[in-house]
Design an enzyme around this catalytic site. Structure first.
Site, PDB file in Angstrom:
ATOM      1  N   HIS A  81       0.841  -1.192   0.000  1.00 47.52           N
ATOM      2  CA  HIS A  81       0.000   0.000   0.000  1.00 47.52           C
ATOM      3  C   HIS A  81       0.876   1.242   0.000  1.00 47.52           C
ATOM      4  O   HIS A  81       2.054   1.205   0.370  1.00 47.52           O
ATOM      5  CB  HIS A  81      -0.913  -0.005   1.223  1.00 47.52           C
ATOM      6  CG  HIS A  81      -1.994  -1.029   1.142  1.00 47.52           C
ATOM      7  ND1 HIS A  81      -3.057  -1.048   2.000  1.00 47.52           N
ATOM      8  CD2 HIS A  81      -2.190  -2.068   0.297  1.00 47.52           C
ATOM      9  CE1 HIS A  81      -3.859  -2.048   1.691  1.00 47.52           C
ATOM     10  NE2 HIS A  81      -3.342  -2.687   0.665  1.00 47.52           N
ATOM     11  N   GLU A  83       0.908   3.777   1.921  1.00 41.29           N
ATOM     12  CA  GLU A  83       1.405   4.094   3.260  1.00 41.29           C
ATOM     13  C   GLU A  83       2.614   3.240   3.623  1.00 41.29           C
ATOM     14  O   GLU A  83       3.583   3.716   4.212  1.00 41.29           O
ATOM     15  CB  GLU A  83       0.317   3.855   4.315  1.00 41.29           C
ATOM     16  CG  GLU A  83      -0.961   4.611   4.076  1.00 41.29           C
ATOM     17  CD  GLU A  83      -1.987   3.802   3.272  1.00 41.29           C
ATOM     18  OE1 GLU A  83      -1.639   3.236   2.217  1.00 41.29           O
ATOM     19  OE2 GLU A  83      -3.145   3.742   3.708  1.00 41.29           O
ATOM     20  N   CYS A 107      -6.560   1.621   5.305  1.00 40.03           N
ATOM     21  CA  CYS A 107      -7.201   0.390   5.768  1.00 40.03           C
ATOM     22  C   CYS A 107      -6.779   0.133   7.220  1.00 40.03           C
ATOM     23  O   CYS A 107      -5.875   0.797   7.748  1.00 40.03           O
ATOM     24  CB  CYS A 107      -6.819  -0.782   4.867  1.00 40.03           C
ATOM     25  SG  CYS A 107      -5.089  -1.317   4.988  1.00 40.03           S
ATOM     26  N   CYS A 110      -3.017  -0.702   7.601  1.00 42.22           N
ATOM     27  CA  CYS A 110      -2.141   0.459   7.440  1.00 42.22           C
ATOM     28  C   CYS A 110      -2.273   1.418   8.621  1.00 42.22           C
ATOM     29  O   CYS A 110      -1.282   2.006   9.051  1.00 42.22           O
ATOM     30  CB  CYS A 110      -2.419   1.169   6.122  1.00 42.22           C
ATOM     31  SG  CYS A 110      -1.730   0.276   4.702  1.00 42.22           S
TER      32      CYS A 110
END
Length: 131
Positions: A81, A83, A107, A110
């Protein structure tokens, strides 16, 4: 008119998202230190050196939205992701007390990672959370 830090950093995150290696969704992130200096950026995509989504390497990316609706079943996805990528490239001493700006709400996984990075805040276009 000069944009505030949140608006400015979210604009950078949007630009970073353009590099995303995902056929279904483009997400970008930028991490600013406590002095509002850019520490790192990241976008969603397969790890460097791997056959990515745009090259047909992602089983999930080969499916249509009718076959697999958005925001469901991420177990087939092996991409990092945005992040995570921003965190991987950030120096630990510079990220503490900083703020992560993301083009979409993080999410749960994360968000847990971001809390572990000792950030002060996370900001996305329609929300934010103090950590």
């Amino acid at each position: 008119m000069r944009p505030d830090w949140d608006v400015w950093a979210l604009q950078i995150a949007l630009a970073v998202a353009e590099r995303a290696d995902c056929t279904r969704r483009k997400v970008g992130a930028v991490l600013l230190d406590k002095h509002n200096r850019v520490v790192s950026t990241g976008y969603n995509g397969y790890p460097s050196g791997s056959k990515g989504c745009l090259e047909g390497g992602c089983p999930r990316g080969k499916l249509t939205y009718e076959e697999l609706p958005a925001y469901t079943e991420y177990s087939n996805c092996h991409a990092l992701h945005a992040e995570e990528n921003a965190a991987l490239h950030a120096e630990p001493d510079r990220r503490r007390g900083g703020t992560m700006y993301i083009t979409d709400k993080p999410c749960d996984n994360c968000m847990r990672l971001l809390k572990g990075l000792q950030l002060k805040r996370v900001v996305w276009p329609d929300g934010q959370e103090d950590l």
